[in-house]
Design a protein around this motif. Sequence first.
Motif, short mmCIF file in Angstrom:
data_model
loop_
_atom_site.label_atom_id
_atom_site.label_comp_id
_atom_site.label_asym_id
_atom_site.label_seq_id
_atom_site.Cartn_x
_atom_site.Cartn_y
_atom_site.Cartn_z
N GLN A 54 0.83 -1.21 0.00
CA GLN A 54 0.00 0.00 0.00
C GLN A 54 0.86 1.26 0.00
N GLU A 55 1.93 1.25 0.76
CA GLU A 55 2.80 2.43 0.87
C GLU A 55 3.73 2.56 -0.34
N GLN A 56 4.35 1.45 -0.72
CA GLN A 56 5.41 1.48 -1.73
C GLN A 56 4.87 1.49 -3.15
N GLU A 57 3.76 0.80 -3.38
CA GLU A 57 3.28 0.58 -4.75
C GLU A 57 2.07 1.45 -5.10
N SER A 58 1.70 2.37 -4.24
CA SER A 58 0.46 3.14 -4.44
C SER A 58 0.40 3.82 -5.81
N ASP A 59 1.47 4.51 -6.19
CA ASP A 59 1.47 5.21 -7.47
C ASP A 59 1.34 4.24 -8.64
N LYS A 60 2.01 3.10 -8.55
CA LYS A 60 1.93 2.12 -9.63
C LYS A 60 0.56 1.46 -9.69
N LEU A 61 -0.05 1.22 -8.55
CA LEU A 61 -1.40 0.68 -8.54
C LEU A 61 -2.38 1.65 -9.20
N GLU A 62 -2.18 2.92 -8.95
CA GLU A 62 -3.02 3.94 -9.59
C GLU A 62 -2.79 3.96 -11.09
N GLU B 169 -8.43 -14.83 -10.53
CA GLU B 169 -8.95 -14.12 -9.35
C GLU B 169 -9.96 -13.04 -9.72
N ILE B 170 -9.73 -12.35 -10.81
CA ILE B 170 -10.62 -11.23 -11.17
C ILE B 170 -11.51 -11.58 -12.36
N PHE B 171 -11.63 -12.87 -12.67
CA PHE B 171 -12.44 -13.32 -13.80
C PHE B 171 -13.76 -13.90 -13.34
N TYR B 172 -14.86 -13.46 -13.92
CA TYR B 172 -16.19 -14.04 -13.74
C TYR B 172 -16.50 -14.33 -12.27
N ARG B 173 -16.57 -13.26 -11.50
CA ARG B 173 -16.91 -13.45 -10.09
C ARG B 173 -17.72 -12.26 -9.59
N ALA B 174 -18.32 -12.44 -8.44
CA ALA B 174 -19.12 -11.37 -7.86
C ALA B 174 -18.27 -10.10 -7.72
N GLY B 175 -18.78 -9.00 -8.25
CA GLY B 175 -18.04 -7.75 -8.17
C GLY B 175 -16.86 -7.68 -9.10
N GLY B 176 -16.77 -8.59 -10.06
CA GLY B 176 -15.65 -8.60 -10.98
C GLY B 176 -15.98 -7.93 -12.30
N MET B 177 -15.00 -7.27 -12.89
CA MET B 177 -15.21 -6.62 -14.18
C MET B 177 -15.50 -7.67 -15.25
N VAL B 178 -16.40 -7.36 -16.15
CA VAL B 178 -16.83 -8.32 -17.16
C VAL B 178 -15.75 -8.53 -18.22
N ARG B 179 -15.14 -7.47 -18.68
CA ARG B 179 -14.20 -7.57 -19.81
C ARG B 179 -12.81 -8.02 -19.33
N VAL C 123 -11.28 -2.32 -8.07
CA VAL C 123 -12.27 -1.42 -7.46
C VAL C 123 -11.96 0.03 -7.83
N ARG C 124 -10.68 0.33 -8.01
CA ARG C 124 -10.31 1.68 -8.44
C ARG C 124 -10.72 1.91 -9.90
N VAL C 125 -10.63 0.87 -10.74
CA VAL C 125 -11.09 0.99 -12.13
C VAL C 125 -12.56 1.40 -12.17
N GLU C 126 -13.37 0.74 -11.36
CA GLU C 126 -14.80 1.08 -11.32
C GLU C 126 -15.00 2.51 -10.86
N GLU C 127 -14.23 2.92 -9.87
CA GLU C 127 -14.35 4.28 -9.34
C GLU C 127 -13.93 5.32 -10.38
N ILE C 128 -12.85 5.04 -11.12
CA ILE C 128 -12.38 5.95 -12.16
C ILE C 128 -13.47 6.18 -13.20
N ALA C 129 -14.13 5.10 -13.60
CA ALA C 129 -15.21 5.23 -14.58
C ALA C 129 -16.30 6.15 -14.05
N ARG C 130 -16.68 5.99 -12.78
CA ARG C 130 -17.71 6.85 -12.20
C ARG C 130 -17.25 8.29 -12.14
N GLU C 131 -15.99 8.50 -11.80
CA GLU C 131 -15.44 9.86 -11.76
C GLU C 131 -15.50 10.53 -13.13
N ARG C 132 -15.41 9.74 -14.18
CA ARG C 132 -15.46 10.28 -15.54
C ARG C 132 -16.88 10.35 -16.08
#
Length: 244
Positions: free
Chosen positions: A19-27, A57-67, A202-211
């Motif tokens: 969280q501390e070291q990789e924050s910018d790269k995660l963004e 992990e992020i494929f076809y699951r509850a709360g997971g992005m479709v594409r 979860v940040r991807v979803e938030e970015i879309a809403r922000e836009r």
Amino acid sequence: MNAREKYFENLISLLNQVQEQESDKLEQAAQKIADCVLNGGMLYTFGTGHGHLLALEIFYRAGGMVRVAPILDEKLMLHLSASESSEWERENGLADSLLERYPVKAGDVLIAISNSGRNAVPVELAAKCRERGAYVIALTSLKHTSAVTPRNALGKRLFEEADLVLDNCGILGDASVEGTGGRMVGATSTAVGSAILQSVMVRVEEIARERGEDIEFFASANIDGGDAINGRYLEKYRGKILSL
């Protein structure tokens, strides 16, 4: 402190470090994936051995992005033969056959996952996807991969064939708790890698809403109305996302 408590302490420490070291790269990763999907691209994921768990992990699951399209090959997983999968991931040239089935193209994003980052298939796949114009994100352990030599014809490690590197901050060898006779147990890369990927999504979803835009996400199939929501996505993407 017993071993169970030590493992949790180690895991929490790594999560805080990420969280501390990789924050910018995660963004950066989240922004790039949001750009990709909002422009009609696909997020591909790939890993061998236990890395393929994170590809799913992020494929076809509850709360997971479709594409999201995992690049899958049973030889590289664990359920047919775990030991043989270790040999297959060291085979040079296998990436070409994988890409015959998955139409990675310019504008897409690939998340390539390998803790050691040294074996042939993840490295070659990352290189070939970049050649096609895709943006490649590596999820790896920089401590581990920096301590080993490449085991592939390219002479590279995964982080050297990526546009962006996400470090899971794990130690050399992955296992984190010292047991009898100095034997190490308790791998962390899957738990930390999962948290990294979910935090990005979860940040991807938030970015879309922000836009003021929308990105499709699956609902849980085990809540009322979930099947109806997901059914529309399945009808839309079956045939476009191979494993659906």
